[in-house]
Design an enzyme around this catalytic site. Structure first.
Site, mmCIF file in Angstrom:
data_model
loop_
_atom_site.group_PDB
_atom_site.id
_atom_site.type_symbol
_atom_site.label_atom_id
_atom_site.label_comp_id
_atom_site.label_asym_id
_atom_site.label_seq_id
_atom_site.Cartn_x
_atom_site.Cartn_y
_atom_site.Cartn_z
ATOM 1 N N ASP A 33 0.858 -1.182 0.000
ATOM 2 C CA ASP A 33 0.000 0.000 0.000
ATOM 3 C C ASP A 33 0.890 1.227 0.000
ATOM 4 O O ASP A 33 1.929 1.262 0.659
ATOM 5 C CB ASP A 33 -0.971 0.009 1.186
ATOM 6 C CG ASP A 33 -0.291 -0.130 2.526
ATOM 7 O OD1 ASP A 33 -0.089 0.899 3.207
ATOM 8 O OD2 ASP A 33 0.047 -1.266 2.903
ATOM 9 N N GLU A 83 -8.074 4.552 12.170
ATOM 10 C CA GLU A 83 -7.027 4.229 13.143
ATOM 11 C C GLU A 83 -7.109 5.053 14.418
ATOM 12 O O GLU A 83 -6.472 4.725 15.418
ATOM 13 C CB GLU A 83 -5.642 4.447 12.521
ATOM 14 C CG GLU A 83 -5.389 3.694 11.230
ATOM 15 C CD GLU A 83 -4.044 4.044 10.636
ATOM 16 O OE1 GLU A 83 -3.042 4.088 11.394
ATOM 17 O OE2 GLU A 83 -3.969 4.281 9.414
#
Length: 293
Positions: A96, A188
């Site tokens: 990623d 997150e």
């Protein structure tokens, strides 16, 4: 009367041994000497042959690999090209990326391979919050598929901002197509809002994406955040979990995870900065079934 002198007895004849000539010595010496020249030439040819060289290199490389990996779990081994340990139970691997990786040479990324481990997919950052678009997204989104890499776009989610409008902003910048990975919401942090508020805005985000794209978005988070805030609330959605430097992803077997981000410091050709490395849980058929139809 004078006596007659008797003749002196004849001396016995002695045989004089003749010294062998130099020619005879050479002949005798040559006849008993082992001729090692053909064997030496043959040995040199063997040592210089590609077959022998490759065999020796393979032997010492295997021995060094065994020493290097000794003490590690059998499901986890070191891949020197990528400069990380990679769980061996998985066959589909990916990365990623975002602006942090800079300008990427996707041709080199796709060509890199060690023991059948190569980059098959890439999650690419597209947006963040309500206003931030990744400056490298359009280039990465355009270039990576040219070299056979399956792509998915992700949005970095801020719970203190409106989830619906974040989803709309994401879709203004990303046009998912058939054959792409489902879009990803990266969650997150709580941004100092309550867990209930965070889940409310996250639900608004994924509901809008699912309505527009007709596939379930993937939820990305780290293992501790998942356990504390998400477990039991979004079980129907495929998960992408970050859990670094472990030989296995320590979640219950019934957890709906499909992607495991197991390292954040891999080296990949064509990328000048360290990059996250991921494994897909299933086989090639399951990977294909997960893509946008």
């Amino acid at each position: 009367m004078p006596t007659r002198k008797q003749p002196a007895p004849a001396k016995p004849r002695t045989t004089v041994k003749r010294k062998p000539s130099a020619t005879a010595k050479r002949k005798k010496k040559t006849g008993n000497t082992f001729n090692w020249y053909p064997y030496a030439i043959g040995l040199v040819l063997i040592l210089l042959s590609p077959f022998y060289y490759g065999y020796v290199v393979k032997f010492f490389s295997s021995t060094w690999r065994w020493i290097w990996d000794s003490g590690k779990p059998a499901t986890y081994r070191t891949y020197k090209s990528f400069d990380i340990d990679i769980p061996v139970a998985y066959k589909i691997h990916g990365i990623d990326v975002s602006y942090a990786q800079g300008n990427i040479n996707w041709q080199q990324v796709a060509a890199m391979e060690e023991d059948s481990v190569r980059i098959r997919f890439a999650f690419i950052k597209a947006t963040e919050g309500l206003l931030t678009a990744d400056p490298y997204f359009k280039r990465n989104w355009r270039e990576a598929p040219k070299f056979g890499i399956v792509c998915g776009a992700y949005h970095y989610f801020h719970p203190k901002k409106d989830g619906l409008w974040q989803a709309r902003f994401f879709l203004q910048n990303v046009k998912p197509e058939s054959g792409d990975l489902p879009p990803v919401v990266d969650i997150e942090v709580t941004d100092n809002v309550s867990p209930e508020k965070m889940r409310q805005e996250l639900t608004a985000f994924i509901n809008h994406l699912e309505k527009k794209i007709h596939v379930k978005p993937i939820i990305y988070t780290n293992i501790s955040f998942y356990r504390q805030y998400l477990e039991g609330y979004f079980d129907a959605y495929p998960l992408w979990i970050a859990h670094y430097y472990q030989h296995e992803l320590k979640l219950p077997e019934n957890t709906n995870w499909w992607f495991w981000q197991h390292s954040d410091r891999a080296y990949v050709n064509g990328i000048s900065h360290e990059v996250d490395f991921n494994a897909f849980k299933g086989d090639s058929l399951q990977f294909k079934q997960l893509l946008i139809p």
